[in-house]
Design a protein around this motif. Structure first.
Motif, PDB file in Angstrom:
ATOM      1  N   UNK A 259       0.848  -1.189   0.000  1.00  0.00           N
ATOM      2  CA  UNK A 259       0.000   0.000   0.000  1.00  0.00           C
ATOM      3  C   UNK A 259       0.888   1.245   0.000  1.00  0.00           C
ATOM      4  N   UNK A 260       1.561   1.502  -1.113  1.00  0.00           N
ATOM      5  CA  UNK A 260       2.501   2.623  -1.149  1.00  0.00           C
ATOM      6  C   UNK A 260       1.839   3.969  -0.880  1.00  0.00           C
ATOM      7  N   UNK A 261       0.551   4.084  -1.186  1.00  0.00           N
ATOM      8  CA  UNK A 261      -0.133   5.367  -0.990  1.00  0.00           C
ATOM      9  C   UNK A 261      -0.112   5.831   0.456  1.00  0.00           C
ATOM     10  N   UNK A 262       0.048   4.884   1.386  1.00  0.00           N
ATOM     11  CA  UNK A 262       0.066   5.253   2.793  1.00  0.00           C
ATOM     12  C   UNK A 262       1.287   6.086   3.165  1.00  0.00           C
ATOM     13  N   UNK A 263       2.314   6.037   2.340  1.00  0.00           N
ATOM     14  CA  UNK A 263       3.533   6.810   2.605  1.00  0.00           C
ATOM     15  C   UNK A 263       3.703   7.978   1.633  1.00  0.00           C
ATOM     16  N   UNK A 264       2.685   8.265   0.841  1.00  0.00           N
ATOM     17  CA  UNK A 264       2.837   9.275  -0.213  1.00  0.00           C
ATOM     18  C   UNK A 264       1.910  10.472  -0.044  1.00  0.00           C
ATOM     19  N   UNK A 265       1.449  10.683   1.174  1.00  0.00           N
ATOM     20  CA  UNK A 265       0.625  11.869   1.420  1.00  0.00           C
ATOM     21  C   UNK A 265       1.439  13.129   1.117  1.00  0.00           C
ATOM     22  N   UNK A 266       0.810  14.096   0.483  1.00  0.00           N
ATOM     23  CA  UNK A 266       1.508  15.330   0.148  1.00  0.00           C
ATOM     24  C   UNK A 266       2.423  15.219  -1.051  1.00  0.00           C
ATOM     25  N   UNK A 267       2.210  14.190  -1.889  1.00  0.00           N
ATOM     26  CA  UNK A 267       3.069  13.976  -3.064  1.00  0.00           C
ATOM     27  C   UNK A 267       2.905  15.134  -4.054  1.00  0.00           C
ATOM     28  N   UNK A 268       4.046  15.590  -4.598  1.00  0.00           N
ATOM     29  CA  UNK A 268       4.041  16.668  -5.590  1.00  0.00           C
ATOM     30  C   UNK A 268       4.176  16.168  -7.023  1.00  0.00           C
ATOM     31  N   UNK A 269       4.904  15.070  -7.217  1.00  0.00           N
ATOM     32  CA  UNK A 269       5.151  14.579  -8.564  1.00  0.00           C
ATOM     33  C   UNK A 269       5.306  13.076  -8.595  1.00  0.00           C
ATOM     34  N   UNK A 270       5.002  12.475  -9.753  1.00  0.00           N
ATOM     35  CA  UNK A 270       5.140  11.031  -9.941  1.00  0.00           C
ATOM     36  C   UNK A 270       5.867  10.812 -11.261  1.00  0.00           C
ATOM     37  N   UNK A 271       6.954  10.034 -11.213  1.00  0.00           N
ATOM     38  CA  UNK A 271       7.717   9.704 -12.412  1.00  0.00           C
ATOM     39  C   UNK A 271       7.628   8.199 -12.619  1.00  0.00           C
ATOM     40  N   UNK A 272       7.056   7.791 -13.741  1.00  0.00           N
ATOM     41  CA  UNK A 272       6.873   6.369 -14.018  1.00  0.00           C
ATOM     42  C   UNK A 272       7.789   5.939 -15.161  1.00  0.00           C
ATOM     43  N   UNK A 273       8.840   5.210 -14.806  1.00  0.00           N
ATOM     44  CA  UNK A 273       9.795   4.684 -15.782  1.00  0.00           C
ATOM     45  C   UNK A 273       9.704   3.168 -15.884  1.00  0.00           C
ATOM     46  N   UNK A 274       8.712   2.570 -15.241  1.00  0.00           N
ATOM     47  CA  UNK A 274       8.670   1.114 -15.093  1.00  0.00           C
ATOM     48  C   UNK A 274       8.271   0.418 -16.391  1.00  0.00           C
ATOM     49  N   UNK A 275       8.877  -0.728 -16.619  1.00  0.00           N
ATOM     50  CA  UNK A 275       8.556  -1.562 -17.779  1.00  0.00           C
ATOM     51  C   UNK A 275       9.715  -2.467 -18.117  1.00  0.00           C
ATOM     52  N   UNK A 276       9.400  -3.660 -18.587  1.00  0.00           N
ATOM     53  CA  UNK A 276      10.448  -4.617 -18.936  1.00  0.00           C
ATOM     54  C   UNK A 276      11.307  -4.093 -20.088  1.00  0.00           C
ATOM     55  N   UNK A 277      12.618  -4.302 -19.974  1.00  0.00           N
ATOM     56  CA  UNK A 277      13.552  -3.808 -20.984  1.00  0.00           C
ATOM     57  C   UNK A 277      13.264  -4.428 -22.346  1.00  0.00           C
ATOM     58  N   UNK A 278      13.431  -3.616 -23.394  1.00  0.00           N
ATOM     59  CA  UNK A 278      13.286  -4.106 -24.763  1.00  0.00           C
ATOM     60  C   UNK A 278      14.507  -4.886 -25.225  1.00  0.00           C
ATOM     61  N   UNK A 279      15.638  -4.705 -24.526  1.00  0.00           N
ATOM     62  CA  UNK A 279      16.913  -5.210 -25.027  1.00  0.00           C
ATOM     63  C   UNK A 279      17.324  -6.572 -24.476  1.00  0.00           C
ATOM     64  N   UNK A 280      16.528  -7.133 -23.565  1.00  0.00           N
ATOM     65  CA  UNK A 280      16.957  -8.348 -22.874  1.00  0.00           C
ATOM     66  C   UNK A 280      16.477  -9.619 -23.561  1.00  0.00           C
ATOM     67  N   UNK A 281      16.969  -9.867 -24.755  1.00  0.00           N
ATOM     68  CA  UNK A 281      16.657 -11.122 -25.423  1.00  0.00           C
ATOM     69  C   UNK A 281      15.667 -10.983 -26.563  1.00  0.00           C
ATOM     70  N   UNK A 282      15.516 -12.081 -27.314  1.00  0.00           N
ATOM     71  CA  UNK A 282      14.633 -12.104 -28.484  1.00  0.00           C
ATOM     72  C   UNK A 282      13.196 -11.805 -28.087  1.00  0.00           C
ATOM     73  N   UNK A 283      12.467 -11.212 -29.015  1.00  0.00           N
ATOM     74  CA  UNK A 283      11.069 -10.891 -28.767  1.00  0.00           C
ATOM     75  C   UNK A 283      10.205 -12.115 -29.070  1.00  0.00           C
ATOM     76  N   UNK A 284      10.237 -13.064 -28.176  1.00  0.00           N
ATOM     77  CA  UNK A 284       9.327 -14.199 -28.282  1.00  0.00           C
ATOM     78  C   UNK A 284       7.912 -13.709 -27.971  1.00  0.00           C
ATOM     79  N   UNK A 285       6.892 -14.484 -28.323  1.00  0.00           N
ATOM     80  CA  UNK A 285       5.529 -14.073 -27.957  1.00  0.00           C
ATOM     81  C   UNK A 285       5.385 -13.798 -26.459  1.00  0.00           C
ATOM     82  N   UNK A 286       6.033 -14.604 -25.622  1.00  0.00           N
ATOM     83  CA  UNK A 286       5.942 -14.395 -24.175  1.00  0.00           C
ATOM     84  C   UNK A 286       6.629 -13.092 -23.753  1.00  0.00           C
ATOM     85  N   UNK A 287       7.806 -12.799 -24.325  1.00  0.00           N
ATOM     86  CA  UNK A 287       8.503 -11.560 -23.984  1.00  0.00           C
ATOM     87  C   UNK A 287       7.711 -10.347 -24.455  1.00  0.00           C
ATOM     88  N   UNK A 288       7.137 -10.422 -25.628  1.00  0.00           N
ATOM     89  CA  UNK A 288       6.337  -9.305 -26.133  1.00  0.00           C
ATOM     90  C   UNK A 288       5.137  -9.060 -25.218  1.00  0.00           C
TER      91      UNK A 288
END
Length: 306
Positions: free
Chosen positions: A54-83
């Motif tokens: 429950x991260x929101x419990x520690x984020x009261x008064x938040x001013x900004x949110x930066x979302x960089x999350x996501x699996x890397x495109x470069x880590x291996x062949x693009x199999x159907x599962x990786x895609x």
């Protein structure tokens, strides 16, 4: 400012944390494994995307949110599962960001959500700016469109939303450059594919400086191209590596070899697009590394003796 960062352990995230700490922001890094990290002044690690988190419990008064999350495109062949994981990791991170923001009593000042120039599609002739329509229906273009569509829902919880469409990020400790440089270290560097495909690049230092700029500049919102003002074609890129490293640029790699070795992922080096940072320039951002040679000299100085 009190800023949450998702994806803070990656190539861009780690560099960004260093930059924002220098600017005296209070950072809250969202991670599946907060126990791996020690609390530091102005830097805390909070659990997310796990059962009972429950991260929101520690984020009261938040001013900004930066979302960089996501699996890397470069880590291996693009199999159907990786895609599938590449797409779902980005959508799930956006959904969780929106859930967290929806629980906070006040809107945040700004959301920075990662995106990519893959949005525009592939072209050897066209130049793209933020207002350009996408011409792409390849995997990357479809992925970015889904990603941005989900991220756009966060506009309800913020005063500004910035979609950072990253080009090819150049740095010493991550991204595509180490693998692109390796053949030159072995005196086997040369043209990749036909050589006239465009490479829209940006130095990692300019990436984190531009993110900081977008946080503070109230006029910046919507899609923003994170590319240097001087994109180059792939053959020129390789020649510049050779010049900086004092290595030959002579061993061309035919497209079929890359397609055999990398599968569909080969499009990341065999295809490209010329993307220009119109918004950053209009808003007055100044690039530390506007030229490729300067950028490569700064990154490869140990090899190039400059």
């Amino acid at each position: 400012m009190k800023i949450a960062i998702a994806g803070g352990s990656g190539f861009v995230g780690t560099a960004l944390i260093d930059e924002l700490l220098k600017e005296n922001h209070d950072l809250y890094i969202l991670t599946r494994h907060p126990e791996k990290y020690k609390k530091q002044p102005r830097l805390q690690y909070i659990g997310w995307l796990t059962e009972n988190a429950k991260p929101e419990e520690q984020l009261a008064g938040l001013d900004g949110f930066i979302n960089l999350a996501g699996e890397s495109l470069n880590d291996g062949r693009w199999t159907p599962e990786r895609k599938r994981r590449i797409v779902e990791s980005r959508i799930d991170a956006c959904k969780e960001m929106n859930r967290i923001l929806s629980t906070l009593p006040n809107k945040v000042s700004v959301i920075i959500n990662a995106s990519a120039i893959g949005y525009y599609g592939i072209s050897d002739k066209d130049a793209f700016i933020e207002s350009s329509e996408s011409i792409g229906d390849d995997f990357l273009a479809r992925t970015v469109k889904l990603w941005e569509k989900e991220a756009a829902k966060s506009r309800a919880y913020s005063n500004r939303l910035v979609l950072t469409r990253f080009g090819v990020i150049l740095g010493e400790n991550g991204g595509a450059l180490p693998m692109m440089v390796l053949p030159y270290k072995l005196f086997g560097g040369g043209r990749l594919g036909k050589g006239n495909q465009w490479l829209s690049w940006i130095h990692i230092q300019d990436v984190v400086r531009a993110i900081s700029f977008c946080i503070s500049d109230q006029g910046t919102e919507g899609p923003v191209n994170f590319t240097a003002p001087t994109p180059v074609q792939m053959d020129a890129f390789g020649k510049t590596i050779g010049t900086v490293m004092h290595r030959p640029h002579w061993f061309p790699v035919p497209p079929f070899i890359l397609k055999t070795a990398l599968g569909e992922m080969s499009m990341m080096v065999l295809e490209g697009q010329k993307v220009l940072p119109a918004k950053l320039k209009e808003e007055g951002f100044t690039f530390t590394f506007p030229s490729l040679k300067e950028a490569l000299q700064a990154i490869l100085k140990k090899d190039s003796h400059v």
